[in-house]
Design a protein around this motif. Structure first.
Motif, PDB file in Angstrom:
ATOM      1  N   PRO A  34       0.822  -1.213   0.000  1.00 41.57           N
ATOM      2  CA  PRO A  34       0.000   0.000   0.000  1.00 41.57           C
ATOM      3  C   PRO A  34       0.857   1.264   0.000  1.00 41.57           C
ATOM      4  O   PRO A  34       1.988   1.273   0.504  1.00 41.57           O
ATOM      5  CB  PRO A  34      -0.816  -0.119   1.288  1.00 41.57           C
ATOM      6  CG  PRO A  34      -0.803  -1.574   1.619  1.00 41.57           C
ATOM      7  CD  PRO A  34       0.516  -2.087   1.148  1.00 41.57           C
ATOM      8  N   GLU A  35       0.315   2.327  -0.574  1.00 39.32           N
ATOM      9  CA  GLU A  35       0.945   3.648  -0.638  1.00 39.32           C
ATOM     10  C   GLU A  35       2.306   3.591  -1.335  1.00 39.32           C
ATOM     11  O   GLU A  35       3.310   4.099  -0.849  1.00 39.32           O
ATOM     12  CB  GLU A  35       1.051   4.265   0.761  1.00 39.32           C
ATOM     13  CG  GLU A  35      -0.314   4.472   1.401  1.00 39.32           C
ATOM     14  CD  GLU A  35      -0.254   5.240   2.700  1.00 39.32           C
ATOM     15  OE1 GLU A  35       0.783   5.163   3.389  1.00 39.32           O
ATOM     16  OE2 GLU A  35      -1.244   5.924   3.033  1.00 39.32           O
ATOM     17  N   VAL A  38      -0.120   3.264  -9.188  1.00 34.91           N
ATOM     18  CA  VAL A  38      -0.096   3.456  -7.735  1.00 34.91           C
ATOM     19  C   VAL A  38      -0.871   2.333  -7.044  1.00 34.91           C
ATOM     20  O   VAL A  38      -1.770   1.722  -7.625  1.00 34.91           O
ATOM     21  CB  VAL A  38      -0.705   4.824  -7.338  1.00 34.91           C
ATOM     22  CG1 VAL A  38      -0.003   5.962  -8.051  1.00 34.91           C
ATOM     23  CG2 VAL A  38      -2.195   4.866  -7.606  1.00 34.91           C
ATOM     24  N   ARG A  39      -0.502   2.107  -5.797  1.00 30.46           N
ATOM     25  CA  ARG A  39      -1.271   1.229  -4.908  1.00 30.46           C
ATOM     26  C   ARG A  39      -1.727   2.125  -3.754  1.00 30.46           C
ATOM     27  O   ARG A  39      -0.908   2.656  -3.009  1.00 30.46           O
ATOM     28  CB  ARG A  39      -0.401   0.088  -4.396  1.00 30.46           C
ATOM     29  CG  ARG A  39      -1.088  -0.828  -3.394  1.00 30.46           C
ATOM     30  CD  ARG A  39      -1.944  -1.871  -4.064  1.00 30.46           C
ATOM     31  NE  ARG A  39      -1.162  -2.828  -4.833  1.00 30.46           N
ATOM     32  CZ  ARG A  39      -1.694  -3.879  -5.440  1.00 30.46           C
ATOM     33  NH1 ARG A  39      -3.010  -4.097  -5.376  1.00 30.46           N
ATOM     34  NH2 ARG A  39      -0.937  -4.694  -6.154  1.00 30.46           N
ATOM     35  N   ASP A  40      -3.031   2.345  -3.634  1.00 24.68           N
ATOM     36  CA  ASP A  40      -3.494   3.299  -2.631  1.00 24.68           C
ATOM     37  C   ASP A  40      -3.545   2.672  -1.235  1.00 24.68           C
ATOM     38  O   ASP A  40      -3.167   1.512  -1.044  1.00 24.68           O
ATOM     39  CB  ASP A  40      -4.831   3.916  -3.033  1.00 24.68           C
ATOM     40  CG  ASP A  40      -5.987   2.914  -3.051  1.00 24.68           C
ATOM     41  OD1 ASP A  40      -5.865   1.837  -2.433  1.00 24.68           O
ATOM     42  OD2 ASP A  40      -7.020   3.222  -3.675  1.00 24.68           O
ATOM     43  N   LYS A  41      -4.014   3.457  -0.273  1.00 21.16           N
ATOM     44  CA  LYS A  41      -4.030   3.022   1.125  1.00 21.16           C
ATOM     45  C   LYS A  41      -4.904   1.796   1.325  1.00 21.16           C
ATOM     46  O   LYS A  41      -4.658   0.967   2.217  1.00 21.16           O
ATOM     47  CB  LYS A  41      -4.518   4.175   2.016  1.00 21.16           C
ATOM     48  CG  LYS A  41      -4.357   3.924   3.498  1.00 21.16           C
ATOM     49  CD  LYS A  41      -4.716   5.165   4.300  1.00 21.16           C
ATOM     50  CE  LYS A  41      -4.485   4.937   5.797  1.00 21.16           C
ATOM     51  NZ  LYS A  41      -4.793   6.157   6.584  1.00 21.16           N
ATOM     52  N   CYS A  75       7.360   5.460  -2.057  1.00 21.89           N
ATOM     53  CA  CYS A  75       6.287   5.144  -1.122  1.00 21.89           C
ATOM     54  C   CYS A  75       5.776   6.459  -0.531  1.00 21.89           C
ATOM     55  O   CYS A  75       6.490   7.126   0.220  1.00 21.89           O
ATOM     56  CB  CYS A  75       6.787   4.234  -0.008  1.00 21.89           C
ATOM     57  SG  CYS A  75       7.556   2.714  -0.582  1.00 21.89           S
ATOM     58  N   LYS A  76       4.561   6.850  -0.875  1.00 21.91           N
ATOM     59  CA  LYS A  76       3.988   8.110  -0.421  1.00 21.91           C
ATOM     60  C   LYS A  76       2.481   7.949  -0.248  1.00 21.91           C
ATOM     61  O   LYS A  76       1.863   7.096  -0.867  1.00 21.91           O
ATOM     62  CB  LYS A  76       4.257   9.226  -1.439  1.00 21.91           C
ATOM     63  CG  LYS A  76       5.726   9.598  -1.602  1.00 21.91           C
ATOM     64  CD  LYS A  76       5.886  10.732  -2.603  1.00 21.91           C
ATOM     65  CE  LYS A  76       7.351  11.138  -2.761  1.00 21.91           C
ATOM     66  NZ  LYS A  76       7.507  12.238  -3.752  1.00 21.91           N
ATOM     67  N   ASN A  77       1.914   8.815   0.612  1.00 19.98           N
ATOM     68  CA  ASN A  77       0.456   8.791   0.768  1.00 19.98           C
ATOM     69  C   ASN A  77      -0.222   9.839  -0.095  1.00 19.98           C
ATOM     70  O   ASN A  77      -1.434  10.034  -0.019  1.00 19.98           O
ATOM     71  CB  ASN A  77       0.063   8.973   2.236  1.00 19.98           C
ATOM     72  CG  ASN A  77       0.608  10.280   2.811  1.00 19.98           C
ATOM     73  OD1 ASN A  77       1.068  11.158   2.076  1.00 19.98           O
ATOM     74  ND2 ASN A  77       0.554  10.406   4.134  1.00 19.98           N
ATOM     75  N   GLY A  78       0.553  10.538  -0.917  1.00 21.60           N
ATOM     76  CA  GLY A  78       0.033  11.519  -1.858  1.00 21.60           C
ATOM     77  C   GLY A  78       1.093  11.833  -2.893  1.00 21.60           C
ATOM     78  O   GLY A  78       2.259  11.446  -2.750  1.00 21.60           O
ATOM     79  N   LEU A  79       0.700  12.551  -3.938  1.00 31.74           N
ATOM     80  CA  LEU A  79       1.625  12.868  -5.026  1.00 31.74           C
ATOM     81  C   LEU A  79       1.637  14.365  -5.269  1.00 31.74           C
ATOM     82  O   LEU A  79       0.586  15.009  -5.319  1.00 31.74           O
ATOM     83  CB  LEU A  79       1.207  12.123  -6.302  1.00 31.74           C
ATOM     84  CG  LEU A  79       1.204  10.597  -6.196  1.00 31.74           C
ATOM     85  CD1 LEU A  79       0.490   9.980  -7.398  1.00 31.74           C
ATOM     86  CD2 LEU A  79       2.618  10.053  -6.078  1.00 31.74           C
ATOM     87  N   ASN A 108      -5.852   8.213  -5.098  1.00 27.72           N
ATOM     88  CA  ASN A 108      -6.995   7.814  -5.938  1.00 27.72           C
ATOM     89  C   ASN A 108      -7.286   8.856  -7.010  1.00 27.72           C
ATOM     90  O   ASN A 108      -8.311   8.781  -7.689  1.00 27.72           O
ATOM     91  CB  ASN A 108      -8.237   7.518  -5.091  1.00 27.72           C
ATOM     92  CG  ASN A 108      -8.745   8.741  -4.343  1.00 27.72           C
ATOM     93  OD1 ASN A 108      -8.311   9.871  -4.594  1.00 27.72           O
ATOM     94  ND2 ASN A 108      -9.673   8.515  -3.422  1.00 27.72           N
ATOM     95  N   GLY A 109      -6.369   9.832  -7.165  1.00 25.58           N
ATOM     96  CA  GLY A 109      -6.428  10.746  -8.292  1.00 25.58           C
ATOM     97  C   GLY A 109      -7.075  12.095  -8.048  1.00 25.58           C
ATOM     98  O   GLY A 109      -7.086  12.938  -8.951  1.00 25.58           O
ATOM     99  N   ARG A 110      -7.603  12.361  -6.845  1.00 21.84           N
ATOM    100  CA  ARG A 110      -8.259  13.649  -6.591  1.00 21.84           C
ATOM    101  C   ARG A 110      -7.230  14.768  -6.438  1.00 21.84           C
ATOM    102  O   ARG A 110      -6.186  14.581  -5.814  1.00 21.84           O
ATOM    103  CB  ARG A 110      -9.119  13.584  -5.321  1.00 21.84           C
ATOM    104  CG  ARG A 110     -10.373  12.764  -5.458  1.00 21.84           C
ATOM    105  CD  ARG A 110     -11.302  12.949  -4.255  1.00 21.84           C
ATOM    106  NE  ARG A 110     -10.638  12.604  -2.998  1.00 21.84           N
ATOM    107  CZ  ARG A 110     -10.338  13.482  -2.046  1.00 21.84           C
ATOM    108  NH1 ARG A 110     -10.624  14.767  -2.203  1.00 21.84           N
ATOM    109  NH2 ARG A 110      -9.748  13.073  -0.934  1.00 21.84           N
ATOM    110  N   LEU A 111      -7.544  15.929  -6.995  1.00 23.58           N
ATOM    111  CA  LEU A 111      -6.713  17.115  -6.816  1.00 23.58           C
ATOM    112  C   LEU A 111      -7.088  17.754  -5.489  1.00 23.58           C
ATOM    113  O   LEU A 111      -8.243  18.121  -5.263  1.00 23.58           O
ATOM    114  CB  LEU A 111      -6.959  18.101  -7.965  1.00 23.58           C
ATOM    115  CG  LEU A 111      -6.247  19.446  -7.884  1.00 23.58           C
ATOM    116  CD1 LEU A 111      -4.738  19.276  -7.909  1.00 23.58           C
ATOM    117  CD2 LEU A 111      -6.707  20.362  -9.016  1.00 23.58           C
ATOM    118  N   ILE A 112      -6.124  17.918  -4.584  1.00 24.09           N
ATOM    119  CA  ILE A 112      -6.424  18.471  -3.253  1.00 24.09           C
ATOM    120  C   ILE A 112      -5.596  19.700  -2.907  1.00 24.09           C
ATOM    121  O   ILE A 112      -5.914  20.414  -1.969  1.00 24.09           O
ATOM    122  CB  ILE A 112      -6.216  17.404  -2.152  1.00 24.09           C
ATOM    123  CG1 ILE A 112      -4.776  16.862  -2.189  1.00 24.09           C
ATOM    124  CG2 ILE A 112      -7.239  16.275  -2.286  1.00 24.09           C
ATOM    125  CD1 ILE A 112      -4.452  15.936  -1.023  1.00 24.09           C
ATOM    126  N   GLY A 113      -4.543  19.976  -3.678  1.00 21.57           N
ATOM    127  CA  GLY A 113      -3.698  21.130  -3.359  1.00 21.57           C
ATOM    128  C   GLY A 113      -3.344  21.927  -4.595  1.00 21.57           C
ATOM    129  O   GLY A 113      -2.820  21.369  -5.561  1.00 21.57           O
TER     130      GLY A 113
END
Length: 368
Positions: free
Chosen positions: A57-58, A73-76, A100-104, A116-121
């Motif tokens: 994961p991650e 990617v392999r998500d959480k 290995c990261k929890n975001g990109l 999972n591909g959402r734009l958050i920043g």
């Protein structure tokens, strides 16, 4: 293209020499078909001294798929996903390499995305009117697996990978896929159109003339090609051992798989299964007259000394055949540019795999 091989002519030479045709092939063929992107053992760095792979994961890795930047990617929640590795802002790379990261976070201006591909920043975009982050997420691709192999597809409406593989999992069941380990990769640049290389792979017609070493290993009289919806299979039985060649053979008859199985999956993947290893060949068009062929070998217990000796022997044998094929393909490309040639005819007995490939090309190029 005539659907009966007995009546058909081969592709016109311009299909191999015109750069405009490759541009159409990229959109109508390569972006609508399943492309091998990696394996579930793809390394993704270390965490606290422990090596991670895309199965964890991650984790993520990046790859070029026929000229398109892709991130897997392999998500959480351990779901495997694939996206275009191009930021929606100004086309920067969302990620580089693997890790290995929890975001990109885009390497250009720092726009950030969830796994999972959402734009958050989106730093410093205050004042931009009619801006909706929910519409600017990473561009999703289809992502499916077979065994340890990861495939992606840019066409969200494409048939599932299982439709393209057809009966291959059943036909290859004599080989033990479980526990395969990556052994080696070799790249070859060839001065020919990608279809010249695929044409050459899809027929054994040239083996008696061009591949004396391979001819010693297989029973050419029994060599045949069976075609299916999106793939073909070439059967090359291992030739019976003779006293005079016992010290020269690469593959001697014995227990287990007794055939060399050659699978081709439209448009550009070859899966070669030998008694002791699997070899994948991915054929990548770099231009209308330059092709990259990526060879990767997978063995069981690839790290042991005894197996390493077998790996070296198998790769040396493959290298010999590949060098022979490279010379052939480059000569054919020069011939295709000749004013004296435009089209040929197929051997009904030996070139049904080539005709099948050309029929699929005709089908996909005709699609809007």
């Amino acid at each position: 293209m005539h659907e009966q091989i007995e009546c058909a002519q081969t592709l016109a030479s311009r299909f191999y020499t015109d750069p405009a045709i490759l541009a159409v092939e990229k959109t109508r063929i390569f972006q609508r078909t399943w492309q091998l992107a990696g394996t579930l053992h793809q390394p993704c760095g270390e965490v606290n001294g422990i090596k991670r792979t895309i199965s964890d994961p991650e984790s993520f890795f990046t790859v070029d798929v026929v000229g398109e930047p892709v991130i897997v990617v392999r998500d959480k929640q351990s779901e495997l996903r694939a996206f275009s590795n191009v930021c929606r802002h100004r086309a920067g790379p969302i990620a580089l390499g693997s890790g290995c990261k929890n975001g990109l976070r885009c390497q250009y201006h720092g726009w950030t995305y969830t796994l999972n591909g959402r734009l958050i920043g989106t730093p410093d975009v205050d004042g931009v009117e009619f801006f909706d982050r929910s519409t600017m997420g990473m561009v999703r691709l289809r992502c499916e697996t077979w065994g340890q192999f990861i495939f992606v597809n840019f066409d969200l409406h494409a048939e599932p990978l299982s439709a393209w593989l057809g009966k291959i999992p059943e036909q290859a069941r004599g080989f033990q896929f479980e526990g395969l380990e990556f052994a080696e990769r070799r790249d070859y640049l060839i001065d020919c159109n990608w279809k010249v290389y695929v044409d050459n792979y899809l027929e054994g017609y040239h083996i008696p003339i061009a591949h004396p070493g391979l001819m010693k290993e297989i029973d050419y009289a029994q060599y045949r090609t069976d075609t299916y919806r999106y793939y073909s299979q070439q059967f090359a039985p291992i030739r019976a051992m003779k006293p005079e060649d016992s010290g020269e053979r690469i593959y001697a008859p014995g227990p287990g798989l007794q055939d060399a199985l050659y699978f081709w999956i439209f448009p550009n993947l070859m899966l070669n299964i030998y008694p002791d290893n699997i070899q994948t060949n991915v054929i990548v068009p770099l231009s209308h007259e330059k092709t990259l062929t990526i060879f990767e070998w997978f063995f069981h217990h690839a790290g042991s000394q005894q197996v390493r000796e077998g790996i070296a022997k198998a790769i040396a044998f493959s290298e010999e055949v590949q060098r022979e094929d490279v010379g052939l393909c480059e000569h054919v490309q020069r011939g295709l540019r000749s004013a004296a040639y435009d089209r040929g005819r197929y051997s009904v007995k030996r070139e049904n795999g080539v005709h099948h490939f050309h029929m699929l090309l005709d089908e996909f190029l005709a699609r809007p």
